[in-house]
Design a protein around this motif. Structure first.
Motif, PDB file in Angstrom:
ATOM      1  N   GLU A 177       0.843  -1.207   0.000  1.00 43.08           N
ATOM      2  CA  GLU A 177       0.000   0.000   0.000  1.00 43.08           C
ATOM      3  C   GLU A 177       0.875   1.253   0.000  1.00 43.08           C
ATOM      4  O   GLU A 177       1.930   1.278   0.642  1.00 43.08           O
ATOM      5  N   THR A 178       0.423   2.269  -0.715  1.00 43.13           N
ATOM      6  CA  THR A 178       1.107   3.560  -0.698  1.00 43.13           C
ATOM      7  C   THR A 178       0.101   4.615  -0.229  1.00 43.13           C
ATOM      8  O   THR A 178      -1.048   4.271   0.080  1.00 43.13           O
ATOM      9  N   LYS A 179       0.518   5.863  -0.207  1.00 44.88           N
ATOM     10  CA  LYS A 179      -0.413   6.926   0.225  1.00 44.88           C
ATOM     11  C   LYS A 179      -1.600   7.051  -0.726  1.00 44.88           C
ATOM     12  O   LYS A 179      -2.655   7.537  -0.362  1.00 44.88           O
ATOM     13  N   VAL A 210       9.223  -5.898  -9.618  1.00 39.26           N
ATOM     14  CA  VAL A 210       8.308  -4.893  -9.064  1.00 39.26           C
ATOM     15  C   VAL A 210       7.520  -4.267 -10.210  1.00 39.26           C
ATOM     16  O   VAL A 210       8.088  -3.955 -11.266  1.00 39.26           O
ATOM     17  N   TYR A 211       6.220  -4.070  -9.992  1.00 41.22           N
ATOM     18  CA  TYR A 211       5.353  -3.515 -11.031  1.00 41.22           C
ATOM     19  C   TYR A 211       4.572  -2.329 -10.481  1.00 41.22           C
ATOM     20  O   TYR A 211       4.206  -2.305  -9.301  1.00 41.22           O
ATOM     21  N   SER A 212       4.297  -1.377 -11.367  1.00 41.72           N
ATOM     22  CA  SER A 212       3.427  -0.260 -10.988  1.00 41.72           C
ATOM     23  C   SER A 212       2.027  -0.549 -11.508  1.00 41.72           C
ATOM     24  O   SER A 212       1.855  -1.244 -12.524  1.00 41.72           O
ATOM     25  N   MET A 213       1.023  -0.011 -10.836  1.00 40.81           N
ATOM     26  CA  MET A 213      -0.354  -0.161 -11.339  1.00 40.81           C
ATOM     27  C   MET A 213      -0.506   0.563 -12.671  1.00 40.81           C
ATOM     28  O   MET A 213      -1.307   0.157 -13.505  1.00 40.81           O
ATOM     29  N   VAL A 272       6.811  -7.161   2.064  1.00 37.88           N
ATOM     30  CA  VAL A 272       7.667  -5.972   1.917  1.00 37.88           C
ATOM     31  C   VAL A 272       7.273  -4.943   2.959  1.00 37.88           C
ATOM     32  O   VAL A 272       6.094  -4.685   3.187  1.00 37.88           O
ATOM     33  N   ASP A 273       8.280  -4.368   3.604  1.00 32.53           N
ATOM     34  CA  ASP A 273       8.069  -3.326   4.607  1.00 32.53           C
ATOM     35  C   ASP A 273       8.742  -2.052   4.113  1.00 32.53           C
ATOM     36  O   ASP A 273       9.940  -2.053   3.814  1.00 32.53           O
ATOM     37  N   ARG A 274       7.957  -0.979   4.000  1.00 37.58           N
ATOM     38  CA  ARG A 274       8.546   0.317   3.603  1.00 37.58           C
ATOM     39  C   ARG A 274       9.063   1.005   4.870  1.00 37.58           C
ATOM     40  O   ARG A 274       8.287   1.323   5.776  1.00 37.58           O
ATOM     41  N   VAL A 275      10.385   1.188   4.922  1.00 38.91           N
ATOM     42  CA  VAL A 275      11.054   1.644   6.147  1.00 38.91           C
ATOM     43  C   VAL A 275      11.630   3.036   5.925  1.00 38.91           C
ATOM     44  O   VAL A 275      12.308   3.281   4.923  1.00 38.91           O
ATOM     45  N   ASP A 276      11.373   3.934   6.875  1.00 40.33           N
ATOM     46  CA  ASP A 276      11.988   5.266   6.815  1.00 40.33           C
ATOM     47  C   ASP A 276      13.361   5.202   7.449  1.00 40.33           C
ATOM     48  O   ASP A 276      13.496   4.919   8.643  1.00 40.33           O
ATOM     49  N   ALA A 277      14.389   5.453   6.652  1.00 40.02           N
ATOM     50  CA  ALA A 277      15.753   5.524   7.161  1.00 40.02           C
ATOM     51  C   ALA A 277      16.213   6.983   7.153  1.00 40.02           C
ATOM     52  O   ALA A 277      15.488   7.867   6.689  1.00 40.02           O
ATOM     53  N   GLU A 278      17.410   7.217   7.633  1.00 39.80           N
ATOM     54  CA  GLU A 278      17.939   8.587   7.705  1.00 39.80           C
ATOM     55  C   GLU A 278      17.944   9.258   6.331  1.00 39.80           C
ATOM     56  O   GLU A 278      17.683  10.452   6.215  1.00 39.80           O
ATOM     57  N   ASP A 279      18.227   8.480   5.269  1.00 40.20           N
ATOM     58  CA  ASP A 279      18.332   9.084   3.927  1.00 40.20           C
ATOM     59  C   ASP A 279      17.109   8.780   3.058  1.00 40.20           C
ATOM     60  O   ASP A 279      17.198   8.737   1.840  1.00 40.20           O
ATOM     61  N   GLY A 280      15.957   8.546   3.699  1.00 37.52           N
ATOM     62  CA  GLY A 280      14.730   8.344   2.928  1.00 37.52           C
ATOM     63  C   GLY A 280      14.185   6.935   3.057  1.00 37.52           C
ATOM     64  O   GLY A 280      14.735   6.108   3.779  1.00 37.52           O
ATOM     65  N   PRO A 281      13.065   6.639   2.339  1.00 32.46           N
ATOM     66  CA  PRO A 281      12.412   5.333   2.500  1.00 32.46           C
ATOM     67  C   PRO A 281      13.114   4.213   1.708  1.00 32.46           C
ATOM     68  O   PRO A 281      13.658   4.444   0.628  1.00 32.46           O
ATOM     69  N   TYR A 282      13.102   3.020   2.277  1.00 35.58           N
ATOM     70  CA  TYR A 282      13.587   1.811   1.610  1.00 35.58           C
ATOM     71  C   TYR A 282      12.490   0.747   1.673  1.00 35.58           C
ATOM     72  O   TYR A 282      11.765   0.671   2.667  1.00 35.58           O
ATOM     73  N   ASP A 283      12.403  -0.071   0.638  1.00 34.83           N
ATOM     74  CA  ASP A 283      11.521  -1.230   0.679  1.00 34.83           C
ATOM     75  C   ASP A 283      12.365  -2.447   1.056  1.00 34.83           C
ATOM     76  O   ASP A 283      13.214  -2.887   0.271  1.00 34.83           O
ATOM     77  N   VAL A 284      12.135  -2.954   2.277  1.00 34.86           N
ATOM     78  CA  VAL A 284      12.893  -4.115   2.742  1.00 34.86           C
ATOM     79  C   VAL A 284      12.097  -5.377   2.406  1.00 34.86           C
ATOM     80  O   VAL A 284      10.925  -5.503   2.774  1.00 34.86           O
ATOM     81  N   LEU A 285      12.739  -6.286   1.676  1.00 35.49           N
ATOM     82  CA  LEU A 285      12.092  -7.534   1.270  1.00 35.49           C
ATOM     83  C   LEU A 285      12.355  -8.602   2.321  1.00 35.49           C
ATOM     84  O   LEU A 285      13.501  -8.804   2.734  1.00 35.49           O
TER      85      LEU A 285
END
Length: 360
Positions: free
Chosen positions: A124-126, A151-154, A246-259
């Motif tokens: 899910e995204t915003k 990875v695919y976009s809608m 997949v978990d979208r994680v906020d890190a110091e330099d922005g978001p990462y998708d952790v698989l």
């Protein structure tokens, strides 16, 4: 239903029961499918346009009668589809499918195909209309065994469904791009005011739309992954990837998708794909955990971001894993940072879970 695979829906209104399904024993609709997942994803601001997307693999009709090649598919139907009036009665009038491609471009245009979809995860995204789709694929090749994550976009999935239809024609019944006139309203759109205020129900669709849908379920253009290639491939590993969350994680330099990837031998692999300065992606395997004592395929995985836990099941039981183990990355700043785990950062004393706050 034994040999008769179907996408089937029943609704009960009062004492009467209504059902709708894909055409029975018609390989152009479904051909020995193995279903992987289905998701409700809104298409526009109007709930009348809501669709259910199905992800599966099946024997490819377009590969030829004697070729038993398997392709991965994304298909969709409108939620408000009630079937046709004179034709396709109790059958979907909005069922379309497209090929889902996950391949590594090779020399002289020969791609290495990962054809068999194993699992799908909808991140899910915003924007609820545009989640990011993650798929785990394996090869059906006899030459080598391997797995990949694409990875695919809608947007690219919708583009395939809005593109040309595939069509069987000519003396040898080859599959070609349909170049003829496409009836109105466009086959596959839902009855709603967004595109067409005339038709309140699929039973109101003109006969030529319904008869077109009888013959044209397959789209001509495939759905290609973002970046045109997998974000992760495993071809030398002793295991095959089977499940993904997949978990979208906020890190110091922005978001990462952790698989978080489940394997066929009871492991969970934690990985991240990082875009480098030159635009290429780099695969980083952060952890490889043996979850169950004897090798048993991971059957399902559920993520709780609230509890920061991953729940993993196999035939042997269910395990609960923390999403991060920052303390294992050593006791100094360099080791912590070199681990490149988006969950972790150096807080001055220890390697610990990073939480984005205004305080440094």
């Amino acid at each position: 239903m034994g040999a008769n695979a179907a996408i089937f829906r029943t609704t009960v209104q009062g004492s009467s029961q209504h059902y709708i399904r894909t055409e029975a024993y018609d390989q152009n609709w479904l051909n020995e499918p193995e279903f992987v997942g289905s998701f409700s994803i809104p298409d526009t601001h109007s709930p009348d346009d809501d669709k259910v997307y199905f992800f599966f693999k099946e024997r490819a009709v377009e590969a030829g009668q004697w070729d038993r090649r398997v392709y991965s598919r994304v298909a969709r139907v409108c939620k408000n589809d009630v079937g046709g009036k004179r034709s396709l009665i109790n059958r979907w009038t909005t069922f379309l499918k497209a090929r889902l491609v996950c391949s590594v471009p090779g020399p002289s245009g020969v791609d290495t195909q990962f054809d068999e979809l194993e699992d799908i995860f909808v991140l899910e995204t915003k924007d609820p209309q545009n989640p990011t789709i993650y798929g785990v694929f394996s090869t059906s090749s006899s030459i080598f065994h391997g797995s990949a994550v694409c990875v695919y976009s809608m947007a690219s999935i919708r583009a395939a469904f809005n593109g040309p239809f595939a069509h069987k024609e000519g003396p040898d019944y080859r599959w070609v791009e349909y170049k003829g006139r496409i009836p109105y309203p466009r086959p596959g759109t839902c009855p709603s005011e967004t595109y067409d205020a005339l038709h309140k129900s699929t039973k109101d669709f003109p006969d030529e739309v319904v008869s077109f849908m009888r013959q044209h379920q397959l789209m001509w253009e495939p759905v290609l992954p973002l970046g045109g290639r997998p974000i992760l491939t495993q071809v030398t590993a002793p295991y095959m990837l089977k499940r993904v969350v997949v978990d979208r994680v906020d890190a110091e330099d922005g978001p990462y998708d952790v698989l978080h990837l489940g394997t066929d031998d009871g492991k969970v692999v934690k990985a991240v794909s990082v875009v480098k300065d030159n635009g290429d992606t780099e695969e980083i395997i952060l952890e490889e955990l043996t979850v169950f004592q004897s090798p048993s395929p991971i059957l399902s995985m559920e993520l709780s971001t609230k509890r920061q836990q991953l729940y993993v099941s196999s035939e042997l039981g269910v395990a609960q894993l923390g999403l991060q183990r920052c303390e294992l990355y050593g006791s100094d700043c360099a080791e912590c940072c070199l681990a490149r785990d988006p969950y972790c950062s150096w807080d001055g004393q220890t390697c610990s879970r990073y939480f984005p706050t205004s305080k440094r």
